[in-house]
Design an enzyme around this catalytic site. Structure first.
Site, PDB file in Angstrom:
ATOM      1  N   LYS A 166      17.278  10.142 -14.681  1.00 61.73           N
ATOM      2  CA  LYS A 166      18.461  10.353 -15.518  1.00 61.73           C
ATOM      3  C   LYS A 166      18.538  11.794 -16.030  1.00 61.73           C
ATOM      4  O   LYS A 166      19.609  12.413 -16.049  1.00 61.73           O
ATOM      5  CB  LYS A 166      18.439   9.396 -16.708  1.00 61.73           C
ATOM      6  CG  LYS A 166      18.945   7.998 -16.412  1.00 61.73           C
ATOM      7  CD  LYS A 166      19.004   7.207 -17.710  1.00 61.73           C
ATOM      8  CE  LYS A 166      19.496   5.795 -17.459  1.00 61.73           C
ATOM      9  NZ  LYS A 166      19.578   5.020 -18.713  1.00 61.73           N
TER      10      LYS A 166
ATOM     11  N   VAL B 162       2.762   1.394 -15.626  1.00 67.93           N
ATOM     12  CA  VAL B 162       2.256   2.403 -14.698  1.00 67.93           C
ATOM     13  C   VAL B 162       3.377   3.380 -14.335  1.00 67.93           C
ATOM     14  O   VAL B 162       4.519   2.982 -14.160  1.00 67.93           O
ATOM     15  CB  VAL B 162       1.718   1.746 -13.406  1.00 67.93           C
ATOM     16  CG1 VAL B 162       0.943   2.766 -12.577  1.00 67.93           C
ATOM     17  CG2 VAL B 162       0.867   0.528 -13.716  1.00 67.93           C
TER      18      VAL B 162
ATOM     19  N   TYR C 209       9.051 -13.732 -12.823  1.00 70.48           N
ATOM     20  CA  TYR C 209       8.003 -12.808 -12.378  1.00 70.48           C
ATOM     21  C   TYR C 209       6.695 -13.082 -13.117  1.00 70.48           C
ATOM     22  O   TYR C 209       5.617 -13.133 -12.519  1.00 70.48           O
ATOM     23  CB  TYR C 209       8.456 -11.371 -12.624  1.00 70.48           C
ATOM     24  CG  TYR C 209       7.444 -10.316 -12.225  1.00 70.48           C
ATOM     25  CD1 TYR C 209       7.332  -9.914 -10.903  1.00 70.48           C
ATOM     26  CD2 TYR C 209       6.631  -9.709 -13.181  1.00 70.48           C
ATOM     27  CE1 TYR C 209       6.410  -8.940 -10.532  1.00 70.48           C
ATOM     28  CE2 TYR C 209       5.715  -8.739 -12.822  1.00 70.48           C
ATOM     29  CZ  TYR C 209       5.605  -8.349 -11.496  1.00 70.48           C
ATOM     30  OH  TYR C 209       4.691  -7.386 -11.141  1.00 70.48           O
TER      31      TYR C 209
ATOM     32  N   LYS D  61       3.005 -14.331 -11.566  1.00 72.47           N
ATOM     33  CA  LYS D  61       1.812 -13.486 -11.694  1.00 72.47           C
ATOM     34  C   LYS D  61       0.683 -14.223 -12.420  1.00 72.47           C
ATOM     35  O   LYS D  61      -0.489 -14.072 -12.071  1.00 72.47           O
ATOM     36  CB  LYS D  61       2.168 -12.195 -12.431  1.00 72.47           C
ATOM     37  CG  LYS D  61       2.891 -11.172 -11.585  1.00 72.47           C
ATOM     38  CD  LYS D  61       1.968 -10.585 -10.529  1.00 72.47           C
ATOM     39  CE  LYS D  61       2.585  -9.411  -9.809  1.00 72.47           C
ATOM     40  NZ  LYS D  61       1.669  -8.815  -8.818  1.00 72.47           N
TER      41      LYS D  61
ATOM     42  N   ARG E 147       5.293   1.131 -25.883  1.00 73.39           N
ATOM     43  CA  ARG E 147       4.590   0.815 -24.649  1.00 73.39           C
ATOM     44  C   ARG E 147       3.322   1.662 -24.511  1.00 73.39           C
ATOM     45  O   ARG E 147       3.267   2.800 -24.985  1.00 73.39           O
ATOM     46  CB  ARG E 147       5.488   1.074 -23.424  1.00 73.39           C
ATOM     47  CG  ARG E 147       6.732   0.198 -23.330  1.00 73.39           C
ATOM     48  CD  ARG E 147       6.394  -1.253 -23.044  1.00 73.39           C
ATOM     49  NE  ARG E 147       7.596  -2.075 -22.887  1.00 73.39           N
ATOM     50  CZ  ARG E 147       8.156  -2.768 -23.863  1.00 73.39           C
ATOM     51  NH1 ARG E 147       7.636  -2.754 -25.091  1.00 73.39           N
ATOM     52  NH2 ARG E 147       9.233  -3.503 -23.627  1.00 73.39           N
TER      53      ARG E 147
ATOM     54  N   GLY F 245       3.478   1.801  -2.057  1.00 69.70           N
ATOM     55  CA  GLY F 245       4.164   1.941  -3.338  1.00 69.70           C
ATOM     56  C   GLY F 245       3.414   2.833  -4.305  1.00 69.70           C
ATOM     57  O   GLY F 245       2.464   3.539  -3.950  1.00 69.70           O
TER      58      GLY F 245
ATOM     59  N   THR G 208      -1.207  -1.779 -17.952  1.00 70.67           N
ATOM     60  CA  THR G 208       0.001  -1.610 -18.765  1.00 70.67           C
ATOM     61  C   THR G 208       1.013  -0.818 -17.924  1.00 70.67           C
ATOM     62  O   THR G 208       0.865  -0.709 -16.712  1.00 70.67           O
ATOM     63  CB  THR G 208      -0.347  -0.902 -20.085  1.00 70.67           C
ATOM     64  OG1 THR G 208      -1.198   0.224 -19.807  1.00 70.67           O
ATOM     65  CG2 THR G 208      -1.095  -1.844 -21.024  1.00 70.67           C
TER      66      THR G 208
ATOM     67  N   GLY H 217       0.768  -1.236   0.000  1.00 73.85           N
ATOM     68  CA  GLY H 217       0.000   0.000   0.000  1.00 73.85           C
ATOM     69  C   GLY H 217       0.793   1.276   0.000  1.00 73.85           C
ATOM     70  O   GLY H 217       0.217   2.349  -0.181  1.00 73.85           O
TER      71      GLY H 217
END
Length: 318
Positions: free
Chosen positions: A191, A170, A140, A144, A212, A14, A168, A12
């Site tokens: 960066k 985020v 991963y 999932k 993306r 993140g 997709t 919660g």
């Protein structure tokens, strides 16, 4: 969800959890809902006993399951086994604790990386298990995917209302801006900030050609709250902007350059891996349910994210 609801959000603190908190405490606030945003400090969800104690303490009626071991392309390449084992434990513990405690509904968060590497586009919700995922993050991805298997099994055997969403890419406030293992947009933002501060070139890893679909975390939060309250299916639902809003990594970098007002040299390090070239997803199912939902324009969302990054630079994850 007319009665008193206690909603536990794992992971919660993140990116997505904090976005849900912003929306649930603001424009979507309801007096019958009590929200509990759990972090890794509250419980190690890879530990069954710790997970069960968290559920006993919070006593949730509903769960949004976001907690996961996550990382960018290069961390996934290095630690596929760790990603598989840790996430499999977390997911099994959370769903089993939800079942044992009579949770009315669980919404788990998946990822478009779970889809087959070799497929036709656009991908949709029926194609999750049609072939192996991209080899770069298979650990991963398979962990999932198994959430969808668990959801179906709990529903068939026990009638549980466990479902999942597939967002997709985020991005937004509270993201992980780490240059080594963060995701692409927060990495680009950090960066450029460093290049601007140090008067050095801005280097984008890869060719910039992969494409993306990016979804702003606040838009995703609005949609996930809707899924929790109103989405009726066990089958997953893709939460994404439309196919027409897909952008290249180069275009994403240009949006960050504009938002950060960067005037220096831009380079592309083509010795770095591009990862999967594209994973275009259809949001037709979402549009069937929510035809009028308005997504935040990409450049506006990038600008808001950059502003948040600069305002919170000293304390954010980087």
């Amino acid at each position: 969800m007319g009665d008193k609801c206690v909603i536990l959000v794992t992971g919660g603190t993140g990116l997505v959890g904090q976005a849900i908190k912003t929306i649930a405490d603001g424009e979507e606030k309801r007096p019958n809902e009590e929200w509990y945003f759990a972090s890794s400090k509250d419980a190690d969800l890879s530990d069954r006993e710790a997970t069960e104690k968290l559920f006993e303490r919070v006593k949730p009626t509903h769960v949004i399951h976001l907690a996961a071991m996550v990382g960018g392309l290069f961390r996934n390449l290095k630690y596929n086994l760790d990603f598989y084992r840790t996430n499999t434990l977390i997911n099994d513990n959370v769903l089993n604790a939800s079942f044992k405690n009579g949770v009315k509904k669980v919404v788990s968060c998946l990822s478009t990386c779970i889809f087959p590497d070799k497929t036709t586009y656009p991908i949709d919700e029926t194609m999750v298990h049609n072939g192996p995922p991209h080899d770069s993050n298979f650990g991963y991805s398979f962990s999932k995917r198994m959430i969808d298997v668990l959801n179906r099994a709990y529903n068939k055997q026990h009638g549980c209302q466990f479902t999942s969403v597939i967002p997709t890419n985020v991005f937004g406030p509270y993201d992980n801006f780490n240059l080594e293992d963060g995701h692409v947009l927060p990495g680009l933002i950090n960066k450029i900030y460093c290049a601007k501060r140090d008067n050095t070139p801005f280097t984008v890893w890869g060719t910039g050609s992969p494409r993306r679909q990016f979804i702003y975390s606040l838009d995703l939060a609005r949609l996930m709250i809707w899924v929790l309250r109103d989405y009726p299916e066990i089958d997953p639902i893709i939460l994404s902007v439309g196919e027409e809003d897909e952008v290249s990594i180069k275009e994403a970098a240009e949006a960050v350059i504009e938002a950060m007002e960067f005037k220096g040299e831009v380079k592309f390090d083509t010795t770095k891996s591009d990862g999967q070239f594209k994973k275009t997803a259809s949001n037709a199912k979402l549009r069937k349910y929510r035809p009028d939902f308005k997504f935040t324009p990409f450049k506006q969302a990038v600008k808001e994210s950059c502003n948040w990054f600069e305002a919170n630079y000293e304390t954010l994850r980087k």
